[in-house]
Design a protein around this motif. Structure first.
Motif, PDB file in Angstrom:
ATOM      1  N   UNK A  77      35.723  22.256 105.867  1.00 29.40           N
ATOM      2  CA  UNK A  77      34.557  22.443 105.146  1.00 29.40           C
ATOM      3  C   UNK A  77      34.883  21.652 103.984  1.00 29.40           C
ATOM      4  N   UNK A  78      34.035  21.033 103.254  1.00 29.17           N
ATOM      5  CA  UNK A  78      34.266  20.352 101.914  1.00 29.17           C
ATOM      6  C   UNK A  78      33.912  21.209 100.683  1.00 29.17           C
ATOM      7  N   UNK A  79      35.024  21.760  99.942  1.00 28.86           N
ATOM      8  CA  UNK A  79      34.680  22.747  98.910  1.00 28.86           C
ATOM      9  C   UNK A  79      35.306  21.911  97.678  1.00 28.86           C
ATOM     10  N   UNK A  80      34.438  21.805  96.601  1.00 34.17           N
ATOM     11  CA  UNK A  80      35.075  21.234  95.501  1.00 34.17           C
ATOM     12  C   UNK A  80      34.684  21.917  94.284  1.00 34.17           C
ATOM     13  N   UNK A  81      35.677  21.808  93.171  1.00 29.19           N
ATOM     14  CA  UNK A  81      35.330  22.639  92.000  1.00 29.19           C
ATOM     15  C   UNK A  81      36.253  21.951  90.945  1.00 29.19           C
ATOM     16  N   UNK A  82      35.926  22.368  89.782  1.00 28.89           N
ATOM     17  CA  UNK A  82      36.883  22.298  88.420  1.00 28.89           C
ATOM     18  C   UNK A  82      37.509  23.598  88.253  1.00 28.89           C
ATOM     19  N   UNK A  83      38.748  23.291  87.588  1.00 32.06           N
ATOM     20  CA  UNK A  83      39.354  24.587  87.121  1.00 32.06           C
ATOM     21  C   UNK A  83      39.947  24.247  85.626  1.00 32.06           C
ATOM     22  N   UNK A  84      40.176  25.162  84.953  1.00 31.19           N
ATOM     23  CA  UNK A  84      40.599  25.125  83.499  1.00 31.19           C
ATOM     24  C   UNK A  84      42.003  25.463  83.477  1.00 31.19           C
ATOM     25  N   UNK A  85      42.267  26.480  84.055  1.00 29.36           N
ATOM     26  CA  UNK A  85      43.821  26.726  83.995  1.00 29.36           C
ATOM     27  C   UNK A  85      44.752  26.215  85.232  1.00 29.36           C
ATOM     28  N   UNK A  86      45.706  25.264  84.718  1.00 30.98           N
ATOM     29  CA  UNK A  86      46.482  24.797  85.526  1.00 30.98           C
ATOM     30  C   UNK A  86      47.708  25.594  85.678  1.00 30.98           C
ATOM     31  N   UNK A  87      47.833  26.333  86.737  1.00 33.93           N
ATOM     32  CA  UNK A  87      48.827  27.308  86.603  1.00 33.93           C
ATOM     33  C   UNK A  87      50.518  26.545  87.004  1.00 33.93           C
ATOM     34  N   UNK A  88      50.077  25.168  87.512  1.00 34.02           N
ATOM     35  CA  UNK A  88      51.435  24.680  87.918  1.00 34.02           C
ATOM     36  C   UNK A  88      51.921  23.911  86.789  1.00 34.02           C
ATOM     37  N   UNK A  89      51.228  23.873  85.463  1.00 32.17           N
ATOM     38  CA  UNK A  89      51.775  23.251  84.258  1.00 32.17           C
ATOM     39  C   UNK A  89      53.003  24.017  83.912  1.00 32.17           C
ATOM     40  N   UNK A  90      53.887  23.229  83.069  1.00 32.69           N
ATOM     41  CA  UNK A  90      55.166  23.931  82.816  1.00 32.69           C
ATOM     42  C   UNK A  90      54.850  25.162  81.755  1.00 32.69           C
ATOM     43  N   UNK A  91      54.050  24.474  80.482  1.00 33.62           N
ATOM     44  CA  UNK A  91      53.514  25.459  79.496  1.00 33.62           C
ATOM     45  C   UNK A  91      52.827  26.530  79.806  1.00 33.62           C
ATOM     46  N   UNK A  92      52.044  26.527  80.658  1.00 31.43           N
ATOM     47  CA  UNK A  92      50.994  27.782  81.365  1.00 31.43           C
ATOM     48  C   UNK A  92      52.283  28.593  82.064  1.00 31.43           C
ATOM     49  N   UNK A  93      53.119  28.020  82.826  1.00 26.86           N
ATOM     50  CA  UNK A  93      54.023  29.037  83.379  1.00 26.86           C
ATOM     51  C   UNK A  93      54.849  29.769  82.577  1.00 26.86           C
ATOM     52  N   UNK A  94      55.230  28.957  81.258  1.00 24.08           N
ATOM     53  CA  UNK A  94      55.989  29.572  80.259  1.00 24.08           C
ATOM     54  C   UNK A  94      55.115  31.015  79.539  1.00 24.08           C
ATOM     55  N   UNK A  95      53.944  30.615  79.421  1.00 20.24           N
ATOM     56  CA  UNK A  95      52.929  31.682  78.743  1.00 20.24           C
ATOM     57  C   UNK A  95      52.829  32.755  79.616  1.00 20.24           C
ATOM     58  N   UNK A  96      52.678  32.555  80.820  1.00 23.10           N
ATOM     59  CA  UNK A  96      52.494  33.357  82.014  1.00 23.10           C
ATOM     60  C   UNK A  96      53.994  34.520  82.133  1.00 23.10           C
ATOM     61  N   UNK A  97      54.937  33.793  81.776  1.00 19.61           N
ATOM     62  CA  UNK A  97      56.127  34.441  82.096  1.00 19.61           C
ATOM     63  C   UNK A  97      56.596  35.323  80.605  1.00 19.61           C
ATOM     64  N   UNK A  98      55.937  34.814  79.369  1.00 14.97           N
ATOM     65  CA  UNK A  98      56.159  35.529  78.258  1.00 14.97           C
ATOM     66  C   UNK A  98      55.168  36.922  78.354  1.00 14.97           C
ATOM     67  N   UNK A  99      54.071  36.631  79.056  1.00 15.50           N
ATOM     68  CA  UNK A  99      52.989  37.653  78.912  1.00 15.50           C
ATOM     69  C   UNK A  99      53.719  38.939  79.997  1.00 15.50           C
ATOM     70  N   UNK A 100      54.401  38.300  81.228  1.00 12.98           N
ATOM     71  CA  UNK A 100      54.963  39.175  82.095  1.00 12.98           C
ATOM     72  C   UNK A 100      55.928  40.111  81.565  1.00 12.98           C
ATOM     73  N   UNK A 101      56.949  39.429  80.524  1.00 11.24           N
ATOM     74  CA  UNK A 101      58.033  40.011  79.676  1.00 11.24           C
ATOM     75  C   UNK A 101      57.430  41.068  79.123  1.00 11.24           C
ATOM     76  N   UNK A 102      56.303  40.653  78.190  1.00 10.39           N
ATOM     77  CA  UNK A 102      55.848  41.551  77.256  1.00 10.39           C
ATOM     78  C   UNK A 102      55.319  42.586  78.021  1.00 10.39           C
ATOM     79  N   UNK A 103      54.391  42.601  78.940  1.00 10.66           N
ATOM     80  CA  UNK A 103      53.854  43.771  79.501  1.00 10.66           C
ATOM     81  C   UNK A 103      54.960  44.638  80.197  1.00 10.66           C
ATOM     82  N   UNK A 104      55.905  43.987  80.646  1.00 11.13           N
ATOM     83  CA  UNK A 104      56.923  44.816  81.244  1.00 11.13           C
ATOM     84  C   UNK A 104      57.636  45.625  80.087  1.00 11.13           C
TER      85      UNK A 104
END
Ligand code: CWD
Length: 691
Positions: free
Chosen positions: A38-65
């Motif tokens: 099936x042809x499904x197309x869309x736009x996304x705002x958050x690129x989870x593959x981005x190094x900066x995003x990964x770093x932020x998610x990591x920090x959030x993880x550490x903080x919540x932990x």
């Protein structure tokens, strides 16, 4: 349109295109659409593959932990490794606001003064804060952040598309550069794409065979009829393929207890392959869980059996052209006709002849159809010889001609069929069809395991096939074979019949003269290429198959693999065998009917002849113009002038005559009836003096 509706309407195929306006496509469950192209197309705002995003998610993880002793904040904020756009935007805005405030704090005191409800006093730092916020430049979860006149100007949207197994980035949109598609091939039709399909197959001569050895790797290992078809289709449709064997070496059957499928069908159901190619039969059960292309070959189930041995020559083989009951009936007819001629001859006055007609002294009357002569006359006529007795009365002539016709047909049929029997070698064939197979226990039989032939008998509602299934299912050791070669081996060992598909059977009997096909086809079906349900390749491959069929390419490939080889054996023409069958009552029974009709007509005519003679003699006795007769001691009728016959009724006369005939010999008493000798006309007034 909701996902449920898409599935209900079966709009989850490669023909349908959906553009999602949400930025959170990656967070949706797209399992039902993944493999259907099936042809499904869309736009996304958050690129989870981005190094900066990964770093932020990591920090959030550490903080919540650190704070909550949990790896992530429990705010429905994240879903595994992807991030919804709303919390990401919230995170970025809070962060930007924090930077603005931090910058403001360096020049302003951030302590708030009391607020009056009467006067409108604005906060001095507000304008400065807006200016500081406008000046913030940062790379957040939603990409680069930059403002101009209070508007966010620097950001990007990733263009994403659902591929077979995952969602991939295929382009980028920015406010200044607009849309930049990095993977244009993803938007073209599957036919023109450079795709590589995973194709599974199963080894089955001559459909798919394998070269063993180090020199052969990848697809080169395989060759055969189906491999040629796959290669031609891949060029027509435009795809590459990786061909491999199905792990469990099975076509695929459903376990009636667990409901689980095995073999190639299971692989397609689990989307572990894109196509299954081989001698794969299209069946109802399979069609409900996977898809099939149009059939590229038609076939049916038939019986493979060892060629029957020649019938040993017997001493009485000459009797074979006629069925045994015909021989018996001919014998009965012979006795019946001989007796009838004898009786009718006796009843008919014309069959009585004067002996010494002109010697009035010794005149006597005799009948040419004595019992032995009647039998001799009948056998002589049957043997096509002309006997020296000629019937003179109409009744005897009717019987003779009917018997002559009967003899002619029987002898001609026998001669013709004898010629056929002598020129053909008779075979002893213990089974002729599936019914014969089901109704005996001496010859065992089986099919290939977990194939459509096996399921055909298992699911059939026809009594004969149900019986065959019960017998196979209960057989110990198993009646089913893992490969068809095992089946052929068992057939060659003898006393075993293998129920198999006719195309394969043709291939085998053309090469092994010891094996033969018994009976016709038990069903009709076709081989197709199987795909997972909803695959876009099904229609394309079906079209290609139709084109190949119309061009004659498939026929040419069939001839290549079935006929144009040196392995074929030369078989004696056995087609005449079936023609040389014993002639039964159903073939020549009519001639017996003719014979019986002739006997009846002759009996009626004889009756009238007798009656006529009775009437004639009745009158003559009064005029005394005939010679009265009686039987002498030798059984010959003689004239007797002193004898005056009693005046009796017709019925007494006829019963006397029949009684006389039943004594069989002429040496009996004189019958009551007066006989006339036509040759002996006595001049008026003259009398016979002496016997
Ligand atoms: N198959 C079968 O069931 N019987 C046979 O004789 C041969 Cl040669 C093959 C497998 C069948 N084609 C299937 O698809 O199951």
């Amino acid at each position: 349109m909701k996902k449920k509706m898409i599935l209900q309407q079966q709009m989850n195929e490669y023909k349908y295109h959906y553009l999602f306006t949400s930025f959170d496509l990656e967070t949706y469950d797209l399992e039902d659409f993944k493999y259907n192209f099936v042809n499904i197309t869309s736009f996304r705002l958050v690129d989870t593959a981005d190094v900066g995003v990964k770093q932020i998610l990591k920090d959030i993880g550490l903080y919540s932990h650190h704070i909550f002793k949990k790896p992530y904040l429990n705010l429905h904020f994240t879903k595994s490794t992807v991030l919804e756009s709303e919390p990401a935007l919230m995170f970025d805005s809070v962060y930007v606001f924090a930077i603005g405030l931090q910058t403001l704090e360096q020049s302003h005191s951030l302590t708030l003064s009391n607020i009056s409800c009467e006067e409108e006093n604005s906060w001095d730092g507000g304008l400065s804060l807006i200016n500081y916020l406008n000046a913030v430049e940062w790379k957040g979860l939603t990409g680069p952040i930059q403002f101009k006149d209070g508007q966010r100007v620097q950001f990007k949207l990733d263009l994403i598309k659902l591929k077979q197994h995952s969602i991939v980035k295929v382009g980028e949109w920015t406010p200044h550069g607009h849309l930049n598609i990095t993977e244009p091939s993803m938007f073209f039709d599957a036919g023109s794409m450079n795709v590589t399909l995973v194709v599974i197959t199963i080894l089955e001569t001559p459909y798919v065979m394998m070269h063993y050895g180090k020199n052969f790797t990848g697809n080169e290992r395989f060759y055969g009829f189906c491999v040629d078809i796959l290669e031609t289709i891949s060029r027509e449709v435009g795809f590459d393929y990786i061909l491999d064997l199905v792990p469990d070496r099975k076509y695929g059957a459903k376990d009636p207890e667990t409901g689980e499928w095995n073999g190639m069908v299971a692989q397609l159901m689990k989307y572990k392959a894109d196509l299954a190619v081989g001698s794969m039969t299209i069946t109802y059960a399979r069609e409900s869980v996977i898809d099939f292309t149009k059939p590229f070959m038609n076939l049916g189930i038939s019986i493979l059996f060892k060629v029957p041995t020649s019938e040993p020559t017997r001493l009485f083989s000459f009797m074979n052209p006629l069925a045994i009951e015909i021989w018996i009936y001919v014998l009965i007819a012979y006795f019946l006709v001989s007796l009838c001629i004898y009786i009718v001859g006796k009843l008919s006055p014309i069959e009585w002849k004067c002996i010494n007609a002109c010697d009035l002294e010794n005149i006597s009357i005799g009948n040419q159809f004595s019992l032995t002569d009647s039998f001799w006359f009948t056998i002589g006529t049957f043997m096509q010889q002309s006997p020296d007795i000629y019937p003179r009365a109409m009744s005897t002539r009717i019987i003779s001609s009917t018997w002559g016709f009967f003899s002619l047909i029987i002898v001609a049929s026998y001669t013709a069929n004898l010629a056929a029997f002598l020129t053909t070698e008779r075979m002893i064939n213990p089974i002729e069809n599936a019914e014969d197979l089901a109704s005996q226990t001496e010859i065992s039989y089986g099919t290939l395991d977990s194939g459509s032939t096996m399921t055909f008998f298992r699911d059939s509602v026809i009594e004969t096939y149900k019986k065959i299934w019960r017998s196979m299912d209960n057989k110990k050791p198993s009646a089913f074979t893992t490969t068809y070669e095992d089946g052929i081996k068992r057939v060659n060992q003898g006393n075993y019949a293998f129920l198999m598909e006719s195309t394969m059977l043709d291939y085998i009997v053309q090469r092994d003269c010891n094996l033969t096909q018994i009976g016709g086809l038990l069903d009709t079906k076709g081989y197709g290429i199987a795909t997972p349900k909803g695959s876009p390749w099904r229609d394309k491959i079906s079209l290609a198959i139709l084109e190949l069929q119309e061009r004659g390419d498939i026929q040419m490939l069939y001839d290549k693999w079935w006929k144009n080889t040196d392995e074929t054996c030369t078989r004696k023409n056995t087609s005449k065998q079936s023609k040389a069958n014993s002639l039964g009552l159903e073939s020549i029974g009519g001639v017996f009917v003719v014979l019986i009709a002739g006997i009846i007509v002759a009996a009626v005519v004889a009756f009238f002849e007798f009656w006529y003679n009775f009437r004639y003699n009745h009158k003559a006795t009064t005029s005394q113009s005939v010679v009265n007769t009686k039987y002498n001691q030798d059984g010959i009728l003689e004239s007797d002038r002193n004898y005056t016959p009693p005046d009796r009724s017709f019925w007494i006369e006829i019963s006397e005559e029949l009684r006389y005939a039943s004594w069989c010999m002429n040496k009996q008493k004189r019958p009551a009836l007066r006989r006339t000798c036509s040759k002996c006309t006595i001049p008026k007034g003259q009398r016979i003096n002496k016997l």
